[in-house]
Every structure is written in structure tokens, then in C-alpha cells.
Design an enzyme around this catalytic site. Sequence first.
Site, PDB file in Angstrom:
ATOM      1  N   PRO A 211       0.927  -1.247  -0.138  1.00 35.56           N
ATOM      2  CA  PRO A 211       0.161   0.084  -0.028  1.00 35.56           C
ATOM      3  C   PRO A 211       0.879   1.212   0.004  1.00 35.56           C
ATOM      4  CG  PRO A 211      -0.949  -1.604   1.818  1.00 35.56           C
ATOM      5  CD  PRO A 211       0.455  -2.129   0.992  1.00 35.56           C
ATOM      6  N   LEU A 212       0.458   2.300  -0.946  1.00 35.38           N
ATOM      7  CA  LEU A 212       1.400   3.293  -1.095  1.00 35.38           C
ATOM      8  C   LEU A 212       1.332   4.178   0.386  1.00 35.38           C
ATOM      9  CD1 LEU A 212       0.386   4.854  -4.397  1.00 35.38           C
ATOM     10  CD2 LEU A 212       2.420   3.827  -3.845  1.00 35.38           C
ATOM     11  N   CYS A 213       0.161   3.923   1.192  1.00 35.93           N
ATOM     12  CA  CYS A 213       0.210   4.764   2.502  1.00 35.93           C
ATOM     13  C   CYS A 213       1.294   4.259   3.368  1.00 35.93           C
ATOM     14  CB  CYS A 213      -1.032   4.784   3.116  1.00 35.93           C
ATOM     15  SG  CYS A 213      -1.911   3.099   3.518  1.00 35.93           S
ATOM     16  N   THR A 214       1.773   2.934   3.440  1.00 34.21           N
ATOM     17  CA  THR A 214       2.648   2.400   4.141  1.00 34.21           C
ATOM     18  C   THR A 214       4.024   3.073   3.847  1.00 34.21           C
ATOM     19  OG1 THR A 214       1.334   0.559   4.628  1.00 34.21           O
ATOM     20  CG2 THR A 214       3.838   0.449   4.813  1.00 34.21           C
ATOM     21  N   THR A 217       4.364   6.786   4.473  1.00 38.56           N
ATOM     22  CA  THR A 217       4.149   7.346   5.777  1.00 38.56           C
ATOM     23  C   THR A 217       4.962   6.745   6.764  1.00 38.56           C
ATOM     24  OG1 THR A 217       2.012   6.385   6.138  1.00 38.56           O
ATOM     25  CG2 THR A 217       2.043   8.594   5.323  1.00 38.56           C
TER      26      THR A 217
END
Length: 434
Positions: A211-214, A217
Amino acid sequence: MERVEVAAAPNGVANSRQRWKYLDKMLTRSGPFSDPDTNFGDPVIQILESRKILVIGAGGLGCEILKNLALSGFKDIHVIDMDTIDVSNLNRQFLFRQADVGRPKAEVAAEFVENRVKGVKITPYCGKIQDKDDDYYRQFHIVVCGLDSIEARRWINATLVGLVDDNADSLKPLIDGGTEGFKGQAKVILPTLTSCIECQLDMHAPRPAVPLCTLATIPRQPQHCIEWAHIMAWEEERKDDILDTDDPEHITWLYQKALKRAQEFNISGVTYSMTQGVVKNIIPAIASTNAIVAASCCNEAFKIVTSTNPFLGDGNNYMMYTGDDSVYTYTWEHLKLDDCPVCGNLAKELEVGRDATLEELVAGFADRPDSQLKKPSIRSEAKSLYIQFPPGLEEATRPNLSKKLSELVEDGEEIAVTDPAFQIAFKYKIKFTS
């Protein structure tokens, strides 16, 4: 079985074949599965020694393949590899020693085999397969691949398919080997006649996405930092450059970016080797698997040249091996696809929603098992829809990304999709769904 005697050779020539006495048992007499039209003895030995073989890759598989081909009687071998020797290679790439670290793999492998197997000539090239033109590949009788890159396999596959014309000698058999841990495969491809690499692309599924959020961030693993550098940092800082995963400068840039990010989050373990493995999706190799798969590949080359036994491309064309739970092998026929974008005659049907945007289609090509294109550009029968390179054309066609596909193409219309990594255009026929 009738034995074919070999005439006595003068002045010690017979002694020069003493090393090949076990090999000559297959080359000097026919067998129950051999081609009845083959002239066994000196004629087939001369054919074997005169055939020019190209080996692509001098790593774990390539070292085994080079050694096996030389010991199987092939005398004229060429090898291509763009990598240099790293300390991590020494545990399984047995042609290399500590003193060779930093030297080109192709050069060292050629020297080692030539020293151990007298009479063999191995010509190395230290560079990319894309550096060579069609005339270079036309000189070979067989191409054997020991690659860890799907993109490189697809490139050489498309190149060999493109060489085929009305001349029978233009068809160059491609023998492809691959390993993943305790699993491996070997296959024989007769370009335009049998299933090719592109026909089998759905068997090489893209790796699971993080996941790009992982990535953006809270990275938790060194691999997350590398993926961040690969997917986000490169796009932000070097989006005008095409990422070449075989270019040491590009890998070094990603490694340095990933290392800095890992330090910011107190994550250890980012190395140059890991960066290369994550970006190229390299799975750690096991020496025994390499040996088994390389032996299968070289066995197929020997059978194709000598006709001593039927080869994989004659019917069953795919051999799979697994050694994680006992030892198991199986051969089967992978069928040629009529709508293969490389060797087929038909455009592949592509179902898309009528309300889907061009941007969604572009993004989807990276995840489709039958395409896996990273930087696709798309053209319809009438006009260019989206061109990623050069930047000027990208800017001019960017407004189309937000448009619905139904506004840009007709139902049943063909589109051509290109990618900087490949020489071919992938053809699809659009079919709208409700």
C-alpha cells in the site's frame, strides 16, 4: 542396437576425444529414439562442434550452463552479461573467486571455462542484450537464457520472433531456464511455431503491491524504503528518466535514497544487493536448483543439435521442477495463443467499462498478468491517445487521461500499446461492458 564404428583418426586425434568417450556413445551410434536420418559418428560430431551457441546471463544459471555446454562438446559459445561479480555471488556462482570481485561476470566465466575445457572458444560480451542488433543474433543457431529478469526474457523473445522469415535458418530455438528458490522450469521455444514467452506471461504474476500509504508514511521494513525510492522518489525527482533496472547508476541512486529514508525511521538492513533484488524482483537462488535446471537446458540444446532424442519443443515444450518437498518434475505442452501480441495473428480482446477513463486503463496495464507494462503509451487507429515519452508529447496528450474511453475509441476498435522496455507494439481490441 546396431553399433556404428568410428574410423581410426590419425596422429593422436583419437586420443584428443578420450575426454568425450562417454559422450561418443550417444554420438557414434543410433538409439531407439534418435532420428533415423541422422548420420552418426564423425558427421554429427562435426555438426555439434560447429554450432554457434549464445548464452544470455553468466550468473547462477549461466555459470552452470556454460560449463555444461562446454562439457557436452560445443566448441563455439558466446555469452552476454552486463553485471560485475559481487561477494554475494560466490556461494553459488562457482566459476568466480574472491579475487574476481568487481570484474565482469561474462569475461571471468569465459576465461575459467576455456582454461578447464581445452578446445572450447567462449566469446564474452559485457553489456546489455539490447546493445546488439538483429545481425548479431542471426549468427547463432541456438539461444540459451539463464536470466533473472522477465523484461529481458520478453525482449529477446520478441527479437527472435522478429527474425523469422521465409529462410529456414532464420528460426533460432530459444531455450529458457528459470529458478525461484527450490522451484525451476526449462522450456524450448521455436519462434512463431510454438508458445513463446509472451504467450506464457500470465504464469509470471506481478509481485504483490505494498500500500502506498505504508510506503509514504510509516515504512516498517527495509524493502518498504526501497519500494518508496523505486516508486515515489524516482517519479518525483527523475520522472523524465526511464528507470533501467540493469543500470548500476540507477540502482545506486535508489539504494542511496532508500538508505537515507531507512535511517530516518531507524530501519536497518538496506543494502545495494537488496535494492537490486527488490527492484528487479529477484528471488534468492539455490545452487542445486540452478544445477538441475541448467542441466535440463543444456540437455535440450544437445538433443536439438544432434537429434539423438526428441527435444522438449517436439510436443511437450515445458518442464517444471520442484525440490521443496522431495523431487518432482513434470512436462507438458503450453499452447500457442492466437492473440499473443508477439507471435499471434489476432489482437487480444480487452474488456473495459464504458465509463472507465483513459487514466484507469493506463494504470491497469502495470497490473495485468498478460501485459505488465510500466510506462505504456497508447494509440488508437486514428490518433495518439497518451504518449509518455518524450515529455513534450506527454504534456500534449495528458488532457486525454481524464476522458472516458468511450469518448476516445469506438467499441471493437484496435489500440496499440507500446512501452520503452520493448521493441513491439501490443495490440488490443476494445470491448465495452456495461
